[in-house]
Design a protein around this motif. Sequence first.
Motif, PDB file in Angstrom:
ATOM      1  N   MET A   1     -71.986 -49.342  -9.356  1.00  0.00           N
ATOM      2  CA  MET A   1     -70.508 -49.607  -9.669  1.00  0.00           C
ATOM      3  C   MET A   1     -69.635 -49.991  -8.454  1.00  0.00           C
ATOM      4  O   MET A   1     -70.030 -49.406  -7.333  1.00  0.00           O
ATOM      5  N   PHE A   2     -68.442 -50.300  -8.836  1.00  0.00           N
ATOM      6  CA  PHE A   2     -67.599 -50.989  -7.564  1.00  0.00           C
ATOM      7  C   PHE A   2     -66.081 -50.424  -7.744  1.00  0.00           C
ATOM      8  O   PHE A   2     -65.834 -50.246  -8.869  1.00  0.00           O
ATOM      9  N   ALA A   3     -65.398 -50.426  -6.724  1.00  0.00           N
ATOM     10  CA  ALA A   3     -64.126 -50.006  -6.661  1.00  0.00           C
ATOM     11  C   ALA A   3     -63.224 -51.255  -6.001  1.00  0.00           C
ATOM     12  O   ALA A   3     -63.677 -51.313  -4.900  1.00  0.00           O
ATOM     13  N   VAL A   4     -62.007 -51.290  -6.316  1.00  0.00           N
ATOM     14  CA  VAL A   4     -61.056 -52.298  -5.805  1.00  0.00           C
ATOM     15  C   VAL A   4     -59.791 -51.186  -5.387  1.00  0.00           C
ATOM     16  O   VAL A   4     -59.182 -50.672  -6.329  1.00  0.00           O
ATOM     17  N   ILE A   5     -59.409 -50.951  -4.181  1.00  0.00           N
ATOM     18  CA  ILE A   5     -58.369 -50.127  -3.811  1.00  0.00           C
ATOM     19  C   ILE A   5     -57.550 -51.159  -3.380  1.00  0.00           C
ATOM     20  O   ILE A   5     -57.514 -51.755  -2.447  1.00  0.00           O
ATOM     21  N   PHE A   6     -56.276 -50.875  -4.049  1.00  0.00           N
ATOM     22  CA  PHE A   6     -54.987 -51.676  -3.629  1.00  0.00           C
ATOM     23  C   PHE A   6     -53.977 -50.713  -2.975  1.00  0.00           C
ATOM     24  O   PHE A   6     -53.630 -49.842  -3.750  1.00  0.00           O
ATOM     25  N   LYS A   7     -53.653 -50.725  -1.699  1.00  0.00           N
ATOM     26  CA  LYS A   7     -52.844 -50.066  -0.939  1.00  0.00           C
ATOM     27  C   LYS A   7     -51.563 -51.085  -0.720  1.00  0.00           C
ATOM     28  O   LYS A   7     -51.716 -52.003  -0.110  1.00  0.00           O
ATOM     29  N   ALA A   8     -50.309 -50.437  -1.086  1.00  0.00           N
ATOM     30  CA  ALA A   8     -49.292 -51.263  -0.752  1.00  0.00           C
ATOM     31  C   ALA A   8     -47.998 -50.605  -0.378  1.00  0.00           C
ATOM     32  O   ALA A   8     -47.887 -49.338  -0.593  1.00  0.00           O
ATOM     33  N   THR A   9     -47.304 -51.574   0.428  1.00  0.00           N
ATOM     34  CA  THR A   9     -45.754 -50.793   0.941  1.00  0.00           C
ATOM     35  C   THR A   9     -44.935 -51.663  -0.263  1.00  0.00           C
ATOM     36  O   THR A   9     -44.857 -53.125  -0.266  1.00  0.00           O
ATOM     37  N   VAL A  10     -44.151 -51.138  -1.161  1.00  0.00           N
ATOM     38  CA  VAL A  10     -43.629 -51.781  -2.357  1.00  0.00           C
ATOM     39  C   VAL A  10     -42.244 -52.398  -1.674  1.00  0.00           C
ATOM     40  O   VAL A  10     -41.743 -51.807  -0.856  1.00  0.00           O
ATOM     41  N   GLY A  11     -41.790 -53.485  -2.398  1.00  0.00           N
ATOM     42  CA  GLY A  11     -40.239 -53.954  -2.371  1.00  0.00           C
ATOM     43  C   GLY A  11     -39.540 -53.745  -3.412  1.00  0.00           C
ATOM     44  O   GLY A  11     -39.681 -52.661  -3.886  1.00  0.00           O
ATOM     45  N   GLN A  12     -38.948 -54.633  -3.901  1.00  0.00           N
ATOM     46  CA  GLN A  12     -38.293 -54.402  -5.088  1.00  0.00           C
ATOM     47  C   GLN A  12     -38.668 -54.807  -6.396  1.00  0.00           C
ATOM     48  O   GLN A  12     -39.206 -55.965  -6.497  1.00  0.00           O
ATOM     49  N   GLN A  13     -39.022 -53.832  -7.114  1.00  0.00           N
ATOM     50  CA  GLN A  13     -39.914 -53.801  -8.236  1.00  0.00           C
ATOM     51  C   GLN A  13     -38.819 -53.647  -9.443  1.00  0.00           C
ATOM     52  O   GLN A  13     -37.902 -53.034  -9.352  1.00  0.00           O
ATOM     53  N   ASP A  14     -38.887 -54.596 -10.395  1.00  0.00           N
ATOM     54  CA  ASP A  14     -38.095 -54.547 -11.653  1.00  0.00           C
ATOM     55  C   ASP A  14     -38.790 -54.582 -12.934  1.00  0.00           C
ATOM     56  O   ASP A  14     -40.151 -54.281 -12.869  1.00  0.00           O
ATOM     57  N   LYS A  15     -38.268 -54.609 -14.044  1.00  0.00           N
ATOM     58  CA  LYS A  15     -38.786 -54.645 -15.405  1.00  0.00           C
ATOM     59  C   LYS A  15     -39.894 -55.799 -15.472  1.00  0.00           C
ATOM     60  O   LYS A  15     -40.908 -55.710 -15.954  1.00  0.00           O
ATOM     61  N   HIS A  16     -39.743 -56.786 -14.963  1.00  0.00           N
ATOM     62  CA  HIS A  16     -40.519 -57.965 -14.883  1.00  0.00           C
ATOM     63  C   HIS A  16     -41.976 -57.429 -13.962  1.00  0.00           C
ATOM     64  O   HIS A  16     -43.098 -57.958 -14.567  1.00  0.00           O
ATOM     65  N   TYR A  17     -41.772 -56.889 -13.234  1.00  0.00           N
ATOM     66  CA  TYR A  17     -42.934 -56.149 -12.456  1.00  0.00           C
ATOM     67  C   TYR A  17     -43.483 -55.263 -13.433  1.00  0.00           C
ATOM     68  O   TYR A  17     -44.917 -55.468 -13.657  1.00  0.00           O
ATOM     69  N   SER A  18     -42.958 -54.463 -14.288  1.00  0.00           N
ATOM     70  CA  SER A  18     -43.698 -53.376 -15.141  1.00  0.00           C
ATOM     71  C   SER A  18     -44.203 -54.008 -16.086  1.00  0.00           C
ATOM     72  O   SER A  18     -45.387 -53.697 -16.434  1.00  0.00           O
ATOM     73  N   ASP A  19     -43.595 -55.025 -16.500  1.00  0.00           N
ATOM     74  CA  ASP A  19     -44.139 -55.947 -17.787  1.00  0.00           C
ATOM     75  C   ASP A  19     -45.552 -56.561 -17.424  1.00  0.00           C
ATOM     76  O   ASP A  19     -46.569 -56.669 -18.080  1.00  0.00           O
ATOM     77  N   THR A  20     -45.286 -57.129 -16.189  1.00  0.00           N
ATOM     78  CA  THR A  20     -46.539 -57.937 -15.546  1.00  0.00           C
ATOM     79  C   THR A  20     -47.714 -57.130 -15.218  1.00  0.00           C
ATOM     80  O   THR A  20     -48.835 -57.300 -15.415  1.00  0.00           O
ATOM     81  N   VAL A  21     -47.472 -55.815 -14.784  1.00  0.00           N
ATOM     82  CA  VAL A  21     -48.498 -54.859 -14.481  1.00  0.00           C
ATOM     83  C   VAL A  21     -49.188 -54.410 -15.905  1.00  0.00           C
ATOM     84  O   VAL A  21     -50.400 -54.530 -15.824  1.00  0.00           O
ATOM     85  N   ALA A  22     -48.442 -54.167 -16.782  1.00  0.00           N
ATOM     86  CA  ALA A  22     -49.196 -53.989 -18.246  1.00  0.00           C
ATOM     87  C   ALA A  22     -50.074 -55.194 -18.643  1.00  0.00           C
ATOM     88  O   ALA A  22     -51.089 -54.957 -19.204  1.00  0.00           O
ATOM     89  N   VAL A  23     -49.560 -56.216 -18.544  1.00  0.00           N
ATOM     90  CA  VAL A  23     -50.219 -57.474 -18.944  1.00  0.00           C
ATOM     91  C   VAL A  23     -51.533 -57.762 -18.124  1.00  0.00           C
ATOM     92  O   VAL A  23     -52.855 -57.895 -18.541  1.00  0.00           O
ATOM     93  N   MET A  24     -51.529 -57.282 -16.766  1.00  0.00           N
ATOM     94  CA  MET A  24     -52.648 -57.625 -15.960  1.00  0.00           C
ATOM     95  C   MET A  24     -53.607 -56.596 -16.125  1.00  0.00           C
ATOM     96  O   MET A  24     -54.774 -56.688 -16.243  1.00  0.00           O
ATOM     97  N   ARG A  25     -53.201 -55.238 -16.494  1.00  0.00           N
ATOM     98  CA  ARG A  25     -54.177 -54.115 -16.692  1.00  0.00           C
ATOM     99  C   ARG A  25     -54.890 -54.518 -18.032  1.00  0.00           C
ATOM    100  O   ARG A  25     -56.035 -54.194 -18.070  1.00  0.00           O
TER     101      ARG A  25
END
Length: 98
Positions: A1-25
């Motif tokens: 089994m593998f894991a992908v660890i994504f670590k970020a410093t956030v910028g400006q996140q909006d509704k488009h971001y939230s919608d995109t995250v749901a689609v990507m998931r």
Amino acid sequence: MFAVIFKATVGQQDKHYSDTVAVMRDLAFNHYNCIDFVAVSEGDKEIAISYWHSEADIQAWHQDSKHAVAQKLGQDKWYRAYTVEVVEIKRQYSFDNQ
């Protein structure tokens, strides 16, 4: 089994971001065999860990055209910086007191 660890410093996140995250998931689970996905934020930091059966699934996910668009939006708009680590899980154990 593998894991992908994504670590970020956030910028400006909006509704488009939230919608995109749901689609990507949804895309990761339904088309690329993602096993689990957990994300948390604290202040301007975000960490997301996804679990996968194989490195080939991760590579296919990374090369998906919709994911590429989301990555570009992330670089241009939603994140100030990020790091991605792909790791192989050598051992796993757990405790459940339920």
